[in-house]
Every structure is written in structure tokens, then in C-alpha cells.
Design an enzyme around this catalytic site. Structure first.
Site, PDB file in Angstrom:
ATOM      1  N   GLU A 406       0.841  -1.226   0.000  1.00  0.00           N
ATOM      2  CA  GLU A 406       0.000   0.000   0.000  1.00  0.00           C
ATOM      3  C   GLU A 406       0.869   1.267   0.000  1.00  0.00           C
ATOM      4  O   GLU A 406       0.533   2.262   0.635  1.00  0.00           O
ATOM      5  CB  GLU A 406      -0.955   0.031   1.201  1.00  0.00           C
ATOM      6  CG  GLU A 406      -1.816  -1.205   1.363  1.00  0.00           C
ATOM      7  CD  GLU A 406      -3.132  -1.146   0.614  1.00  0.00           C
ATOM      8  OE1 GLU A 406      -3.374  -0.150  -0.088  1.00  0.00           O
ATOM      9  OE2 GLU A 406      -3.890  -2.114   0.704  1.00  0.00           O
TER      10      GLU A 406
HETATM   11  C1  LIG Z   1       2.653 -10.051   0.318  1.00  0.00           C
HETATM   12  C2  LIG Z   1       2.517  -8.956  -0.677  1.00  0.00           C
HETATM   13  C3  LIG Z   1       1.274  -8.635  -1.172  1.00  0.00           C
HETATM   14  C4  LIG Z   1       1.138  -7.627  -2.134  1.00  0.00           C
HETATM   15  N1  LIG Z   1      -0.096  -7.385  -2.677  1.00  0.00           N
HETATM   16  C5  LIG Z   1      -0.181  -6.560  -3.765  1.00  0.00           C
HETATM   17  C6  LIG Z   1      -1.416  -6.457  -4.493  1.00  0.00           C
HETATM   18  O1  LIG Z   1      -2.434  -7.053  -4.145  1.00  0.00           O
HETATM   19  N2  LIG Z   1      -1.433  -5.664  -5.589  1.00  0.00           N
HETATM   20  C7  LIG Z   1      -0.342  -4.975  -6.018  1.00  0.00           C
HETATM   21  O2  LIG Z   1      -0.436  -4.276  -7.017  1.00  0.00           O
HETATM   22  N3  LIG Z   1       0.844  -5.053  -5.342  1.00  0.00           N
HETATM   23  C8  LIG Z   1       0.948  -5.837  -4.246  1.00  0.00           C
HETATM   24  N4  LIG Z   1       2.141  -5.953  -3.566  1.00  0.00           N
HETATM   25  C9  LIG Z   1       3.308  -5.202  -4.044  1.00  0.00           C
HETATM   26  C10 LIG Z   1       3.694  -4.069  -3.112  1.00  0.00           C
HETATM   27  O3  LIG Z   1       2.752  -3.039  -3.226  1.00  0.00           O
HETATM   28  C11 LIG Z   1       5.128  -3.638  -3.478  1.00  0.00           C
HETATM   29  O4  LIG Z   1       5.986  -4.654  -3.054  1.00  0.00           O
HETATM   30  C12 LIG Z   1       5.487  -2.311  -2.822  1.00  0.00           C
HETATM   31  O5  LIG Z   1       4.762  -1.275  -3.431  1.00  0.00           O
HETATM   32  C13 LIG Z   1       6.976  -2.004  -2.917  1.00  0.00           C
HETATM   33  O6  LIG Z   1       7.431  -2.129  -4.218  1.00  0.00           O
HETATM   34  P1  LIG Z   1       8.753  -3.001  -4.509  1.00  0.00           P
HETATM   35  O7  LIG Z   1       8.572  -4.307  -3.850  1.00  0.00           O
HETATM   36  O8  LIG Z   1       9.007  -2.981  -5.958  1.00  0.00           O
HETATM   37  O9  LIG Z   1       9.900  -2.245  -3.752  1.00  0.00           O
HETATM   38  P2  LIG Z   1      10.815  -1.074  -4.323  1.00  0.00           P
HETATM   39  O10 LIG Z   1       9.967  -0.064  -4.966  1.00  0.00           O
HETATM   40  O11 LIG Z   1      11.935  -1.670  -5.112  1.00  0.00           O
HETATM   41  O12 LIG Z   1      11.400  -0.467  -2.982  1.00  0.00           O
HETATM   42  C14 LIG Z   1      12.477  -1.068  -2.258  1.00  0.00           C
HETATM   43  C15 LIG Z   1      12.892  -0.123  -1.145  1.00  0.00           C
HETATM   44  O13 LIG Z   1      13.298   1.130  -1.708  1.00  0.00           O
HETATM   45  C16 LIG Z   1      12.509   2.176  -1.174  1.00  0.00           C
HETATM   46  N5  LIG Z   1      12.235   3.152  -2.224  1.00  0.00           N
HETATM   47  C17 LIG Z   1      11.723   2.965  -3.447  1.00  0.00           C
HETATM   48  N6  LIG Z   1      11.576   4.133  -4.089  1.00  0.00           N
HETATM   49  C18 LIG Z   1      12.014   5.081  -3.251  1.00  0.00           C
HETATM   50  C19 LIG Z   1      12.110   6.499  -3.311  1.00  0.00           C
HETATM   51  N7  LIG Z   1      11.677   7.197  -4.367  1.00  0.00           N
HETATM   52  N8  LIG Z   1      12.611   7.149  -2.259  1.00  0.00           N
HETATM   53  C20 LIG Z   1      13.004   6.498  -1.143  1.00  0.00           C
HETATM   54  N9  LIG Z   1      12.935   5.165  -1.020  1.00  0.00           N
HETATM   55  C21 LIG Z   1      12.434   4.470  -2.052  1.00  0.00           C
HETATM   56  C22 LIG Z   1      11.226   1.528  -0.689  1.00  0.00           C
HETATM   57  O14 LIG Z   1      10.601   2.286   0.305  1.00  0.00           O
HETATM   58  C23 LIG Z   1      11.746   0.204  -0.178  1.00  0.00           C
HETATM   59  O15 LIG Z   1      12.248   0.344   1.119  1.00  0.00           O
HETATM   60  C24 LIG Z   1       2.277  -6.910  -2.570  1.00  0.00           C
HETATM   61  C25 LIG Z   1       3.537  -7.224  -2.047  1.00  0.00           C
HETATM   62  C26 LIG Z   1       3.670  -8.239  -1.130  1.00  0.00           C
HETATM   63  C27 LIG Z   1       5.039  -8.578  -0.625  1.00  0.00           C
END
Ligand SMILES: Cc1cc2nc3c(=O)[nH]c(=O)nc-3n(C[C@H](O)[C@H](O)[C@H](O)COP(=O)(O)OP(=O)(O)OC[C@H]3O[C@@H](n4cnc5c(N)ncnc54)[C@H](O)[C@@H]3O)c2cc1C
Length: 599
Positions: A406
Site C-alpha cells: 500500500e
Molecule cells: C505479500 C505482498 C502482497 C502484495 N499485494 C499486492 C497487491 O495485491 N497488488 C499490487 O499491485 N501489489 C501488491 N504488492 C506489491 C507491493 O505493493 C510492493 O511490493 C510495494 O509497493 C513495494 O514495491 P517493490 O517491492 O518494488 O519495492 P521497491 O519499490 O523496489 O522499494 C524497495 C525499497 O526502496 C525504497 N524506495 C523505493 N523508491 C524510493 C524512493 N523514491 N525514495 C526512497 N525510497 C524508495 C522503498 O521504500 C523500499 O524500502 C504486494 C507485495 C507483497 C510482498
């Protein structure tokens, strides 16, 4: 729709930073109506009786079990809260929906599945669907006949979700959208029937589609092996020339981001409520264990360091609960103020956007309080806390996801300041005049301040000063970096933390004041103790974050001057927080649970 006694005026979103509200203007759990309490009770009983006993089977992904439980919840009306009555839902007010989410959170995997279905999976159609789309899908989603999922993230695009690679092109005959690409981490994906899918039309225009599982070219990958919420379904989803009827475009081409971000806004608010429910549950489990387990000839709960943990779990839970119900009350009040608006759902969306800062606070603070609570629960359980047979190990693992989905807590921290600045620049929020007024006050030098009088007067002063401290450090940061402030993420994070603490402090204080006014000091003693302990420590945190920000913004004499002002606004009488916590711990011990339920 449930009715409730509401305060009279709805504050603008974010205005808590520059205005002071009255206790009677703040909705608190004590104000819940009987109807609302009944909704919470139904949700809790359902999860306790029907879901929790099957948790081990759910964690093993027993085929068909989670969808069958969701459908059962749907039959009881627990899925249709966000769906208007004319489409078969119950059109719950925000306060009722918040209570429902909180009570469903007893078992985290069920809460996540519920949120994936009834929140982010269903609401896009409620808010953005055409009349035909609403009539086709909503009645079945409201009862659980159909289950839903929300597909935004992709392997390379999570936080950066607009960087999606999934494409949609119109078929040559103009009858279908043809989707190609992959989604990642889709909650409920293993069993859902209806998928809200984001894809770029012609690889450029970010848009949203309603996709059914049966459409050709749609397929689902295997269940991810996760750290926690193992009972929930999380899968990748593939689109290979997936043919989606033309009329299943949701909202407008190129306007998918409006759908995505508005829905996440709602999701964030609800996530805080789920976390609140989780924190209460784990506190009850830990309190009971502390009474049963003995060491050195006495129950753990008689050791000061254990009591301190139980008290702090209750205090932080109190703070997040005070904030969340206050926000829910403001949302309902703003909705009722717009009562005559022709399109209720459009109105609700506007209102939710108004309180986007409060929604991000709910998400961040809720997930961090829950993380704190589960961690301390494991500590109270000692070695057994590390065993899977005991309940806290699972709670510990389950909690961790809340800081990630979220919108990660980092992204939400950035958003809080970004949204506040935007509101300030547009004139929607009078932050700039407030900062100017503060500068005048600072220039005028310290004034003679009369000693605080009466119960909670010191806390009132601490809340007022926390807001000034935020304005001081935010003003200095904006003056130095102006439009480039967003590049100074650590400073933005420090400002965001102050915003959250100020909201938590004031919400905790107003609830305590309202309790005292309603039931008297004696009957509200433990609640007042919780508020005082929270505010005292939160004021420390505000000061620390402000010092960090100021030191990064100014130097030399200017820094010394600003730190002197900070000291002036951070001055306060010492408080024996150990004594306060001992009394809160005693209140926890009395019922082996969170002691401020419904108060
Ligand atoms: C169990 C589970 C259920 C999920 N359910 C859904 C779902 O139903 N639908 C859906 O669409 N998605 C879902 N997700 C996806 C989830 O929303 C994403 O994992 C989340 O938005 C983070 O994206 P990412 O994993 O690519 O991390 P990244 O974007 O790669 O981030 C990695 C780290 O870098 C930090 N970061 C990234 N960008 C920045 C920035 N600009 N400035 C500072 N820090 C930054 C983040 O805060 C984090 O700490 C789910 C994920 C999980 C694990």
C-alpha cells in the site's frame, strides 16, 4: 447506513497542524453507536469462530479454503461495506467500515485477503465504474459470489508503479483490448474471479481494466513462499494476448493513475485499522501469557520491565486508535456535510483525497505500532516466542508486510510532506501564514507565560508547541531548499515524523479530555495516564527530529538561534512516566487486554 453522534464541524485535511480543535469535535471509540458496535462484534465473532480455528490449514494453502471463508463472510454482509446499497452492498459509513476492518484483523492473512477483495479489489468499480460495470460486478462482489484482486505492481515497478510495462492495444476489429505483460505479488490472485489491472494503452497511456479470470490469455503463476501472511494468496499474473472486452476499460484512457492513487488512499487508511486490530490482539495474548508464565517464583507480569512493555504496547495502540477514529469521524462528517451531492461516490472520493495526509499517517503509524507490539510480544514470550506453535511468532512474521505494501512507509513519508506543501501552495491549507505568524512570535521573544493550570494543561502546551516546532523546522527547510526540498529525503522524513507525532499527540489528548469531560477524572484515570505518557515521549521525538532537520538546514549563528527557539518550544515540566506506565500496565492486567476498548 448506521447513524452516530457526530461533532459539528469537519476540519480540513492537514489542518491539525495549524488549528486547534475542541475535544467535542473529535470522534472517539466512546462515540460508537450501538449499530456500529454490532458491526464490529459480528466481524470479530466471525473471524474468531470461523477463521481462526482453521488458521493452520489456511497457512498450508488448503485448496479452496480462503475463498470459501471470504464467501461466508460475504453472506454475512462483511464484504459489501464499501458497496452502495443500490448495488447490493451495505454502504457503510467510514467509522463502521473502520471498526469492521479493525475487528477482522484478528487473523492477519484473512485481513489481507479481505482488504485485497473488498477494498482495493472492489472499490475501483464503486468509484470509477460505469453504470453497466457497477450493475454487472458490484452485487456479486458485495456478497462474495465473485472475489477480486488489484493488480498494479510489476516485477520492475512496485513503488515506481507508473513505470509499468504491461501494454494494452485495441484489437483491429475494435472489440477488445489485448493485454500483454506481467503483474507481481497479487493478493487473492490464486482464486479471485475479477482483477483490476493497470496497463499502458499503446505502451504510453496508463489505464485501468476489469479483467476476468476466464478471459483467454490470462494465467496465474504459483504461490509465492512468503515470510508471513502465509494464509493469503500472493501470485504473479501473466497476460499473453489476453483479450478484454472493450467495455471493460475502467475510467478513462490515460487516467489510470487517478484510479490507482485514489484507491491506495483508501487502502492506506484501512491498513491502519487492520494494524490497530492486530496490535490489540497481540497485546491481549502477551498480557495473558505474562500472567501465566512464572520466573523467579512469580508471574512475568510482576516484573517492572515486562509491565513497561505491556504498558507501552497499550499506550501506542491508544495513540493510533485515537488518530484513526478521529480521522474516520472527520471523513464521515465531511460526507454528511456534502449530503445533497448528486454523486455520493464521487463526493466520497473527494473527501478521501482531502484526508490523504491522515490516511498516510494511519498506514505508517499503524504499521509501526503493530511492528513494535509484535516484537515486544515475542520478547515477553521469551524462547517460546520463537516457536511456531505459539501465536506470537506468526504475528511477528505477519506484521512485517504492512510497512511494505500500500505504498512503502518511505514513500508515504515523502507523500505526507509533498501533499502538505501542495496544499500550502494552492492555499487549501494556511501553512504559510501560520509559519509567518510563528516567525513574528519568535522575533517578539519569549513572553511571560502563565503556569499551566488544570489536568492535562501541560500536555495541551506540549501539543501546541509540537506544531510550532514543526512549522519552525519545515519553514527553515523550505526557505533553504524551496522546490528542491523533495531531493533532501532525510529532511523530508524528519518533517514527516513531526507531522505524525503532532497528530498522534493531539488525537490522544483530545480523546483523554473528552473522556474526562464525559466520565470524570477518576473513571478516566488510566486513559489519561496513557495520553500523558505518550505525549511526553512524543514531544521528545518531535524535538529530536526537528534538531536533526535544523542541523541539516542551517549552520553557525543561524543554527544556534534556531536551536535556541527549538529549546524554548520544547521546554516542559518533568513527568514520572514510569509511574504512569505502571498504572497503565495495571489496567492491562485487569482484563488481560487492551484497556481502552470502546472508551
Ligand atoms: C505479500 C505482498 C502482497 C502484495 N499485494 C499486492 C497487491 O495485491 N497488488 C499490487 O499491485 N501489489 C501488491 N504488492 C506489491 C507491493 O505493493 C510492493 O511490493 C510495494 O509497493 C513495494 O514495491 P517493490 O517491492 O518494488 O519495492 P521497491 O519499490 O523496489 O522499494 C524497495 C525499497 O526502496 C525504497 N524506495 C523505493 N523508491 C524510493 C524512493 N523514491 N525514495 C526512497 N525510497 C524508495 C522503498 O521504500 C523500499 O524500502 C504486494 C507485495 C507483497 C510482498
Amino acid at each position: 447506513m448506521a447513524t452516530t453522534a457526530m461533532p459539528r464541524t469537519a476540519a480540513r485535511g492537514g489542518s491539525f497542524l495549524i488549528e486547534s480543535c475542541r475535544p467535542e469535535d473529535v470522534f472517539t471509540p466512546a462515540d460508537l453507536s450501538d449499530d456500529q458496535r454490532l458491526i464490529g462484534q459480528t466481524a470479530e465473532e466471525f473471524v474468531m469462530k470461523e477463521v481462526v480455528p482453521l488458521a493452520n490449514d489456511l497457512e498450508q494453502h488448503k485448496a479452496g479454503l480462503m475463498p470459501s471463508l471470504l464467501k461466508k463472510a460475504g453472506e454475512l454482509g462483511l464484504l459489501g461495506g464499501g458497496v452502495p446499497e443500490e448495488y447490493g452492498g451495505s454502504g457503510l459509513d467510514k467509522i463502521s467500515a473502520t471498526l469492521l476492518a479493525e475487528k477482522i484483523a484478528v487473523y492477519a492473512s484473512f485481513a489481507v485477503s479481505h482488504g485485497g477483495n473488498s477494498g482495493i479489489g472492489t472499490l475501483p468499480i464503486v468509484y470509477f465504474g460505469t453504470e453497466e460495470q457497477k450493475r454487472k460486478y458490484l452485487p456479486k462482489l458485495a456478497t462474495g459470489e465473485l472475489l477480486a484482486a488489484y493488480c498494479l505492481s510489476e516485477p520492475q515497478a512496485g513503488s515506481d508503479s507508473l513505470n509499468a510495462l504491461t501494454r494494452a492495444v485495441l484489437s483491429p476489429d475494435g472489440k477488445h483490448w489485448v493485454l500483454n505483460g506481467q503483474k507481481m505479488w497479487i493478493t487473492n490472485g490464486g482464486f479471485a474471479d475479477v482483477f483490476i489491472v493497470f496497463a499502458k494503452v499503446d505502451g504510453e497511456k496508463f489505464s485501468c481494466f476489469i479483467v476476468e479470470r476466464s478471459y483467454p490469455g490470462f494465467s496465474v503463476g504459483g504461490e509465492e513462499k512468503k515470510l508471513g501472511i502465509k494464509g493469503s494468496s500472493t501470485v504473479p499474473i501473466f497476460f499473453e494476448n489476453c483479450r478484454v472486452p472493450k467495455e471493460n476499460l475502467l475510467h478513462e484512457i490515460g487516467r489510470g493513475h487517478i484510479v490507482a492513487f485514489n484507491i491506495l488512499n483508501v487502502g492506506r487508511f484501512n491498513l491502519g485499522a487492520y494494524c490497530l486490530g492486530g496490535a490489540k490482539r497481540v497485546l491481549a495474548v502477551a498480557a495473558k501469557y505474562a500472567k501465566e508464565r512464572t520466573a523467579f517464583g512469580k508471574p512475568l507480569g510482576q516484573f517492572g520491565l515486562i509491565r513497561e512493555k505491556l504498558a507501552e504496547m497499550a499506550i501506542r495502540t491508544y495513540a493510533i486508535e485515537s488518530m484513526i477514529y478521529r480521522s474516520a469521524g472527520m471523513i464521515d462528517l465531511a460526507m454528511s456535510a456534502a449530503g445533497s451531492a448528486a454523486d455520493k461516490t464521487q463526493q466520497l472520493m473527494k473527501v478521501l483525497e482531502e484526508y490523504a495526509v491522515e490516511s498516510s499517517i494511519s498506514k505508517i503509524y499503524g504499521s509501526e505500532v503493530l511492528d513494535y507490539a509484535v516484537d515486544e510480544a515475542v520478547q515477553i514470550y521469551g524462547g517460546y516466542g520463537y516457536h511456531e506453535e505459539y501465536p506470537v511468532a506468526r504475528a511477528y512474521r505477519d506484521s512485517r508486510i504492512n510497512r511494505i505494501f500500500e505504498g512503502t512507509n518511505e514513500i508515504n513519508r515523502l507523500l505526507i510532506i509533498q501533499m502538505l506543501m501542495k496544499r500550502a501552495m494552492s492555499g487549501a491549507l494556511a501553512l504559510i501564514p501560520a509559519a509567518t505568524k510563528l516567525a513574528d512570535e519568535v522575533l517578539a521573544g519569549p513572553q511571560f507565560e502563565e503556569a499551566s493550570q488544570g489536568p492535562l494543561a501541560e500536555e495541551e502546551r506540549a501539543v501546541t508547541n509540537a506544531k510550532k516546532v514543526f512549522l519552525l523546522s519545515a519553514g527553515a527547510a523550505v526557505q533553504k531548499y524551496r522546490e528542491q526540498l523533495a531531493d533532501q529525503q532525510e529532511i523530508v522524513g524528519a518533517l514527516s515524523n513531526q507531522v505524525m507525532e503532532a497528530y498522534a499527540m493531539e488525537s490522544s489528548l483530545r480523546r483523554a479530555q473528552k473522556a474526562v469531560a464525559g466520565r470524570g477524572e477518576a473513571a478516566s484515570a488510566a486513559l489519561v495516564d496513557a495520553a500523558r505518557a505518550f505525549i511526553y515521549d512524543a514531544a521528545d521525538r518531535v524535538e529530536k527530529e526537528a534538531r536533526k532537520a535544523l542541523a541539516a538546514v542551517a549552520e553557525g549563528d543561524m543554527l544556534r538561534t534556531q536551536l535556541a527557539v527549538l529549546k524554548r518550544f520544547s521546554k516542559r515540566e518533568p513527568v514520572d512516566t514510569i509511574a504512569l506506565r505502571r498504572r497503565v500496565a495495571a489496567a492491562v492486567e485487569t482484563g488481560d487486554r487492551y484497556p481502552f476498548e470502546g472508551r
